[in-house]
Design a protein around this motif. Sequence first.
Motif, mmCIF file in Angstrom:
data_model
loop_
_atom_site.group_PDB
_atom_site.id
_atom_site.type_symbol
_atom_site.label_atom_id
_atom_site.label_comp_id
_atom_site.label_asym_id
_atom_site.label_seq_id
_atom_site.Cartn_x
_atom_site.Cartn_y
_atom_site.Cartn_z
ATOM 1 N N VAL A 1 0.840 -1.205 0.000
ATOM 2 C CA VAL A 1 0.000 0.000 0.000
ATOM 3 C C VAL A 1 0.871 1.250 0.000
ATOM 4 N N SER A 2 1.929 1.263 0.803
ATOM 5 C CA SER A 2 2.820 2.430 0.859
ATOM 6 C C SER A 2 3.530 2.632 -0.469
ATOM 7 N N ARG A 3 3.888 1.539 -1.118
ATOM 8 C CA ARG A 3 4.499 1.658 -2.440
ATOM 9 C C ARG A 3 3.510 2.281 -3.423
ATOM 10 N N TYR A 4 2.256 1.871 -3.353
ATOM 11 C CA TYR A 4 1.239 2.447 -4.229
ATOM 12 C C TYR A 4 1.080 3.941 -3.958
ATOM 13 N N ILE A 5 1.001 4.317 -2.692
ATOM 14 C CA ILE A 5 0.866 5.733 -2.331
ATOM 15 C C ILE A 5 2.067 6.517 -2.846
ATOM 16 N N TYR A 6 3.276 5.986 -2.628
ATOM 17 C CA TYR A 6 4.484 6.696 -3.055
ATOM 18 C C TYR A 6 4.514 6.904 -4.566
ATOM 19 N N GLU A 7 4.216 5.872 -5.328
ATOM 20 C CA GLU A 7 4.331 5.977 -6.781
ATOM 21 C C GLU A 7 3.322 6.955 -7.373
ATOM 22 N N TRP B 1 -7.799 7.022 3.690
ATOM 23 C CA TRP B 1 -6.879 6.020 3.148
ATOM 24 C C TRP B 1 -7.066 4.671 3.847
ATOM 25 N N GLN B 2 -7.248 4.717 5.153
ATOM 26 C CA GLN B 2 -7.469 3.486 5.898
ATOM 27 C C GLN B 2 -8.735 2.781 5.402
ATOM 28 N N SER B 3 -9.774 3.584 5.156
ATOM 29 C CA SER B 3 -11.040 2.972 4.714
ATOM 30 C C SER B 3 -10.895 2.385 3.306
ATOM 31 N N TYR B 4 -10.084 3.017 2.460
ATOM 32 C CA TYR B 4 -9.902 2.500 1.112
ATOM 33 C C TYR B 4 -9.095 1.199 1.121
ATOM 34 N N PHE B 5 -7.977 1.216 1.844
ATOM 35 C CA PHE B 5 -7.010 0.129 1.723
ATOM 36 C C PHE B 5 -7.161 -0.974 2.771
ATOM 37 N N SER C 1 6.414 -1.574 -14.339
ATOM 38 C CA SER C 1 5.874 -0.531 -15.213
ATOM 39 C C SER C 1 4.385 -0.691 -15.455
ATOM 40 N N ASN C 2 3.793 -1.797 -14.998
ATOM 41 C CA ASN C 2 2.359 -2.046 -15.186
ATOM 42 C C ASN C 2 1.685 -2.112 -13.819
ATOM 43 N N PRO C 3 1.010 -1.029 -13.411
ATOM 44 C CA PRO C 3 0.426 -0.997 -12.057
ATOM 45 C C PRO C 3 -0.643 -2.062 -11.849
ATOM 46 N N PHE C 4 -1.253 -2.531 -12.938
ATOM 47 C CA PHE C 4 -2.292 -3.543 -12.798
ATOM 48 C C PHE C 4 -1.695 -4.904 -12.440
ATOM 49 N N LYS C 5 -0.427 -5.085 -12.734
ATOM 50 C CA LYS C 5 0.283 -6.286 -12.296
ATOM 51 C C LYS C 5 0.898 -6.076 -10.906
ATOM 52 N N THR C 6 1.566 -4.950 -10.730
ATOM 53 C CA THR C 6 2.256 -4.690 -9.468
ATOM 54 C C THR C 6 1.301 -4.705 -8.287
ATOM 55 N N PHE C 7 0.164 -4.059 -8.450
ATOM 56 C CA PHE C 7 -0.758 -3.858 -7.322
ATOM 57 C C PHE C 7 -2.018 -4.693 -7.453
ATOM 58 N N GLN C 8 -1.910 -5.807 -8.144
ATOM 59 C CA GLN C 8 -3.064 -6.648 -8.399
ATOM 60 C C GLN C 8 -3.751 -7.098 -7.115
ATOM 61 N N GLU C 9 -2.985 -7.300 -6.055
ATOM 62 C CA GLU C 9 -3.565 -7.836 -4.824
ATOM 63 C C GLU C 9 -4.264 -6.768 -3.979
ATOM 64 N N ILE C 10 -4.068 -5.483 -4.318
ATOM 65 C CA ILE C 10 -4.861 -4.424 -3.675
ATOM 66 C C ILE C 10 -6.162 -4.290 -4.455
ATOM 67 N N TYR D 1 -8.670 -8.563 2.522
ATOM 68 C CA TYR D 1 -7.862 -9.151 1.466
ATOM 69 C C TYR D 1 -6.451 -9.395 1.992
ATOM 70 N N ASP D 2 -5.739 -10.273 1.332
ATOM 71 C CA ASP D 2 -4.382 -10.607 1.738
ATOM 72 C C ASP D 2 -3.395 -10.225 0.643
ATOM 73 N N VAL D 3 -2.237 -9.767 1.067
ATOM 74 C CA VAL D 3 -1.115 -9.574 0.157
ATOM 75 C C VAL D 3 -0.158 -10.721 0.407
ATOM 76 N N THR D 4 0.035 -11.534 -0.591
ATOM 77 C CA THR D 4 0.770 -12.787 -0.393
ATOM 78 C C THR D 4 2.220 -12.717 -0.838
ATOM 79 N N LYS D 5 2.588 -11.667 -1.601
ATOM 80 C CA LYS D 5 3.970 -11.622 -2.100
ATOM 81 C C LYS D 5 4.375 -10.190 -2.402
ATOM 82 N N ASP D 6 5.684 -9.977 -2.410
ATOM 83 C CA ASP D 6 6.273 -8.724 -2.865
ATOM 84 C C ASP D 6 6.398 -8.824 -4.381
ATOM 85 N N PRO D 7 5.750 -7.928 -5.146
ATOM 86 C CA PRO D 7 5.785 -8.051 -6.614
ATOM 87 C C PRO D 7 7.157 -7.813 -7.215
ATOM 88 N N GLY D 8 8.080 -7.214 -6.458
ATOM 89 C CA GLY D 8 9.409 -6.965 -6.987
ATOM 90 C C GLY D 8 9.456 -5.803 -7.958
#
Length: 780
Positions: free
Chosen positions: A246-252, A328-332, A351-360, A337-344
Amino acid sequence: MSRWLTFLCLIVLVSGCAAYATHQFDTVFGEQNSQHRVVEVSEEDSAFYNEHVKPILDSRCVSCHACYDAPCQLKLTAPAGLERGGSKELVYDGTRLLASSPTRLFIDANTTDEWRSKGFHPVLNERDQSPAANLQGSLLYRAIALRAKQGSFTQPVLSDEYDFSLARDQQCVSVEEYNQFEQDYPNWGMPYGLPALSPSEYDVLSRWLATGGKMPAAAQAPADLKKKVALWESRLNGDDLKTQLVSRYIYEHLYLYSLYLDDGEAFRFQLVRSKTPPGEAIERIATRRPYDDPGVERVYYRLWLDQEVKVQKNHIPMQLDEARYARWQSYFYSSDYDVTKDPGYEPEIASNPFKTFQEIPTHARYRFLLDHSQKTIMSFIKGPVCRGQVAVNVINDQFWVYFIDPEVVYGKGSTDYLEDQVQGLDLPASSNSLPIASWVRFSEQQKSYLSAKAALIESAGFNNTPLDLDLIWDGEGVNTNAALTIFRHFDNASVVKGMVGQQPKTAWVIDYPLLERIHYLLVAGFDVYGNVGHQLVTRLYMDFLRMEGEMNFLLFLPKEDRESVRKYWYRDVSQIIKDYIFSDYIKVGRQSEVQYVTDDHQSELYEKLREKLSNVLDHSHDLEQSKLTRDQREALYKLQAVRGGGLVHLPNVSTVLVTQQGVPLEVISLIHNKAHANISSLLDEEETRLPDEDGVTLVKGVLGDYPNVLMQVEESELIDWAKQVGSLQTAEDYSVLLDTFGIRRTHPNFWFVSDAIANLNKQDRPRESGILDYNRLENR
């Protein structure tokens, strides 16, 4: 062969002259040593800089020396920029075949020596410290002294020896080369092509430079603000995978923003990636893009205290407070839901946010972006693509933007379907691109996506969702980001809240996949240091996104109208564009369920949208909010109804100071909306111009960060001014208008009017305002 020999001889001659000049300086003032700039600043010197020197630099120099397009990369927005100095290398270079190395202040080097190794030359004396050396060895002093020597202007329009074009050949000389520069360009002192500093301003800067140009360290945030910084950093740096993603998404999405943690204006922060955790000194991670591999095992998101003065063209303010954190808390975190892995950070993933943040959840991401949608769109305007006709000629001169309601559309089924489709869309992510091959691939991918989207809209499941105005987000009745107006000013643009101006030719309706792709194409994924191919393919891809937003809007019109409206929008386009925008891939056969009662469906749709969003429409730019009288406002509205004719002679943005017996009263902006048959031409825009359809928009306050002309109009003459603008016919008529009301570059009252506009702008919008950019001021 003779040409090459001549060229080589010139190189040797110039190099020899430079070496001789350096030797002369070294003999008289000692060898250059950047450490001479590292000085302890007394309390008295600190006060002198902050109270006397800095206001002059901010009001007289920063207007041309800020952002990536500062001449010679000389940024005067902070002491670090003065110490870095200037460079002969261009940031904006539309011809380079290979990407260049980034030279971002505060990011790509940390010391003056490091900047010298990157080719930057000093503008302050770095030799022996004496009054004579400090002046003669200072490029800054030599430049203002040359301007003072030139004296006052003797003609209203400057001669052709001045070059104000953005693509001009810059003369980025070092101080050792300045004697020759003075001989070659005796009228090119600073401020360049503007009135000289006043005697008192010149005296202040001269005294400051003679004593060493001492500058204090940046002010530290007070203790209570540091506590807020620590709180936010703790929130952004949890150890669990969900918080990290989530923090990575906010930062980007927020890395360009100016973040405020209190109600004051003195301190603002930037969200940065650091190698070090909270509590330690920040070590910024310098990558081309915010999603590039950081090269460390763990990234920490830190709040870095911004040291630069506020410049309006790249200022995107956001308040970080408890209300925003709760949203932000209410959104995320409201969804289970679970985040099971670091997308790397592999490029094809990052470069594709739909892949990187798929689990959000998609709903959470879209809600986050909608919460501040003006800033989301504004990042495309005020980010690194902050200059260039090729960058923004992909949009019309004025249009309105609306958003799909996440509560209506993003049910579980449709969300998963769109996510699956959009993951197959690549975005231009290479700084070295081949545009034609890339365009073909992106075009096929976009057609495939739009075809799938059209099939979804016509599917049985989606048929339960009517194509009516319930699909449009209303900001929950409180969020003023629900409707935006975008103005293009040829090679730059503005984004404001509300439905500003007259009804536009086109409008966009944006959904989540489109909003996200706009950000990753033009903000997160855009490399201002990239090659010409990268910049062209970015522009070509944005064509797809514009057309998609327009097609979303057309769905609300009766289906029998859609093709004729689209044909009107794209008059005289090439066959390739026709094949794309009228292809079967992107047609939706469902009928709009908006109920119409007139024959002008598009105009009626605009008014229905105005009514639906009435509770959240921003009216701060409305003339009714100004101090003008009713008769004066009516005169401006009559001017706004004029079409074609002499309007073609107006510049893109006129910033007008209204005075009352000489005392500043109000600022209004006159925006020239240029009409085009279509906006699908990449390099031959003039061929698509339709000047007979041009119009203007008049608003309260400063709209546009790059004024092309300043004017001063007495309140008692405002109605006559409006009539004179509306009756323009020829270029000579415009020249007469400027003779009466214009504050040209050469006008003796230029700085008075400039300061008055800045003061009123600050009063009007304390947080959003900043120093305006004068690199686009005309000379006519």
